[in-house]
Design a protein around this motif. Structure first.
Motif, mmCIF file in Angstrom:
data_model
loop_
_atom_site.group_PDB
_atom_site.id
_atom_site.type_symbol
_atom_site.label_atom_id
_atom_site.label_comp_id
_atom_site.label_asym_id
_atom_site.label_seq_id
_atom_site.Cartn_x
_atom_site.Cartn_y
_atom_site.Cartn_z
ATOM 1 N N GLU A 42 0.814 -1.221 0.000
ATOM 2 C CA GLU A 42 0.000 0.000 0.000
ATOM 3 C C GLU A 42 0.846 1.269 0.000
ATOM 4 N N HIS A 43 2.017 1.223 0.603
ATOM 5 C CA HIS A 43 2.844 2.421 0.713
ATOM 6 C C HIS A 43 3.878 2.544 -0.396
ATOM 7 N N PHE A 44 4.087 1.460 -1.131
ATOM 8 C CA PHE A 44 4.995 1.498 -2.276
ATOM 9 C C PHE A 44 4.498 0.519 -3.327
ATOM 10 N N CYS A 45 3.979 1.067 -4.414
ATOM 11 C CA CYS A 45 3.443 0.224 -5.478
ATOM 12 C C CYS A 45 3.674 0.939 -6.807
ATOM 13 N N ASP A 46 4.927 0.949 -7.263
ATOM 14 C CA ASP A 46 5.290 1.668 -8.477
ATOM 15 C C ASP A 46 5.494 0.688 -9.629
ATOM 16 N N PHE A 47 4.422 0.427 -10.374
ATOM 17 C CA PHE A 47 4.504 -0.492 -11.511
ATOM 18 C C PHE A 47 5.313 0.106 -12.658
ATOM 19 N N THR A 48 5.429 1.433 -12.721
ATOM 20 C CA THR A 48 6.131 2.050 -13.852
ATOM 21 C C THR A 48 7.610 1.673 -13.884
ATOM 22 N N ARG A 49 8.212 1.421 -12.745
ATOM 23 C CA ARG A 49 9.613 0.998 -12.714
ATOM 24 C C ARG A 49 9.745 -0.494 -13.013
ATOM 25 N N LEU A 50 8.721 -1.255 -12.684
ATOM 26 C CA LEU A 50 8.774 -2.701 -12.882
ATOM 27 C C LEU A 50 8.465 -3.134 -14.309
ATOM 28 N N LEU A 51 7.634 -2.379 -15.020
ATOM 29 C CA LEU A 51 7.261 -2.764 -16.388
ATOM 30 C C LEU A 51 8.466 -2.917 -17.317
ATOM 31 N N PRO A 52 9.379 -1.958 -17.381
ATOM 32 C CA PRO A 52 10.527 -2.147 -18.272
ATOM 33 C C PRO A 52 11.419 -3.316 -17.856
ATOM 34 N N ILE A 53 11.512 -3.565 -16.559
ATOM 35 C CA ILE A 53 12.313 -4.701 -16.092
ATOM 36 C C ILE A 53 11.676 -6.009 -16.544
ATOM 37 N N ALA A 54 10.370 -6.122 -16.337
ATOM 38 C CA ALA A 54 9.663 -7.343 -16.732
ATOM 39 C C ALA A 54 9.735 -7.559 -18.244
ATOM 40 N N ARG A 55 9.593 -6.493 -19.003
ATOM 41 C CA ARG A 55 9.688 -6.626 -20.465
ATOM 42 C C ARG A 55 11.080 -7.063 -20.898
ATOM 43 N N ALA A 56 12.093 -6.494 -20.290
ATOM 44 C CA ALA A 56 13.471 -6.824 -20.672
ATOM 45 C C ALA A 56 13.834 -8.260 -20.303
ATOM 46 N N LEU A 57 13.257 -8.760 -19.221
ATOM 47 C CA LEU A 57 13.609 -10.096 -18.739
ATOM 48 C C LEU A 57 12.613 -11.179 -19.134
ATOM 49 N N ARG A 58 11.598 -10.836 -19.911
ATOM 50 C CA ARG A 58 10.474 -11.758 -20.123
ATOM 51 C C ARG A 58 10.858 -13.154 -20.599
ATOM 52 N N GLU A 59 11.880 -13.279 -21.447
ATOM 53 C CA GLU A 59 12.276 -14.607 -21.928
ATOM 54 C C GLU A 59 13.093 -15.379 -20.898
ATOM 55 N N GLN A 60 13.611 -14.699 -19.904
ATOM 56 C CA GLN A 60 14.470 -15.339 -18.904
ATOM 57 C C GLN A 60 13.729 -15.730 -17.626
ATOM 58 N N VAL A 61 12.495 -15.269 -17.487
ATOM 59 C CA VAL A 61 11.736 -15.494 -16.248
ATOM 60 C C VAL A 61 10.929 -16.791 -16.358
ATOM 61 N N ASP A 62 10.951 -17.566 -15.288
ATOM 62 C CA ASP A 62 10.074 -18.729 -15.162
ATOM 63 C C ASP A 62 8.767 -18.210 -14.560
ATOM 64 N N TRP A 63 7.816 -17.889 -15.425
ATOM 65 C CA TRP A 63 6.586 -17.218 -15.001
ATOM 66 C C TRP A 63 5.747 -18.084 -14.072
ATOM 67 N N ASP A 64 5.738 -19.389 -14.286
ATOM 68 C CA ASP A 64 4.978 -20.273 -13.396
ATOM 69 C C ASP A 64 5.579 -20.278 -11.990
ATOM 70 N N ARG A 65 6.904 -20.377 -11.903
ATOM 71 C CA ARG A 65 7.558 -20.332 -10.593
ATOM 72 C C ARG A 65 7.326 -18.984 -9.914
ATOM 73 N N LEU A 66 7.417 -17.923 -10.696
ATOM 74 C CA LEU A 66 7.194 -16.584 -10.143
ATOM 75 C C LEU A 66 5.781 -16.452 -9.578
ATOM 76 N N ALA A 67 4.788 -16.917 -10.332
ATOM 77 C CA ALA A 67 3.398 -16.838 -9.866
ATOM 78 C C ALA A 67 3.214 -17.613 -8.562
ATOM 79 N N THR A 68 3.875 -18.741 -8.454
ATOM 80 C CA THR A 68 3.798 -19.535 -7.222
ATOM 81 C C THR A 68 4.451 -18.795 -6.058
#
Length: 93
Positions: A42-68
């Motif tokens: 609630e006190h820190f929720c800045d998606f704007t900084r996370l979006l470029p990171i997620a886009r840049a790393l998208r092929e390297q992330v294990d999305w199922d493990r992350l969701a878990t």
């Protein structure tokens, strides 16, 4: 990392890379994104900084493990939903 110890499993997933002439373990993309998502609240929720990171790393992330790993963190789940809506990841069933 987010108040959690660095485990042998985390080190096993890391790559050893030379950084400024020193070989060191570098966290894998899933661990990096997981740590960043688990601090959202609630006190820190800045998606704007996370979006470029997620886009840049998208092929390297294990999305199922992350969701878990972030299933108990509502702001993190919201971010994963946003990524699916933006087409960064595949929609979760």
């Amino acid at each position: 990392m987010v108040g959690e110890p660095v485990t042998p499993q985390m080190l096993a997933r890391s790559d050893v890379i030379e950084v400024l002439a020193v070989r060191m373990p570098v966290m894998d993309a899933t661990d990096v994104l997981s740590a960043k998502l688990r601090v959202l609240g609630e006190h820190f929720c800045d998606f704007t900084r996370l979006l470029p990171i997620a886009r840049a790393l998208r092929e390297q992330v294990d999305w199922d493990r992350l969701a878990t790993e972030v299933r108990d963190f509502p702001f993190a789940r919201a971010f994963l939903f946003l990524l699916a809506e933006l087409g960064v990841t595949r929609p979760r069933v």
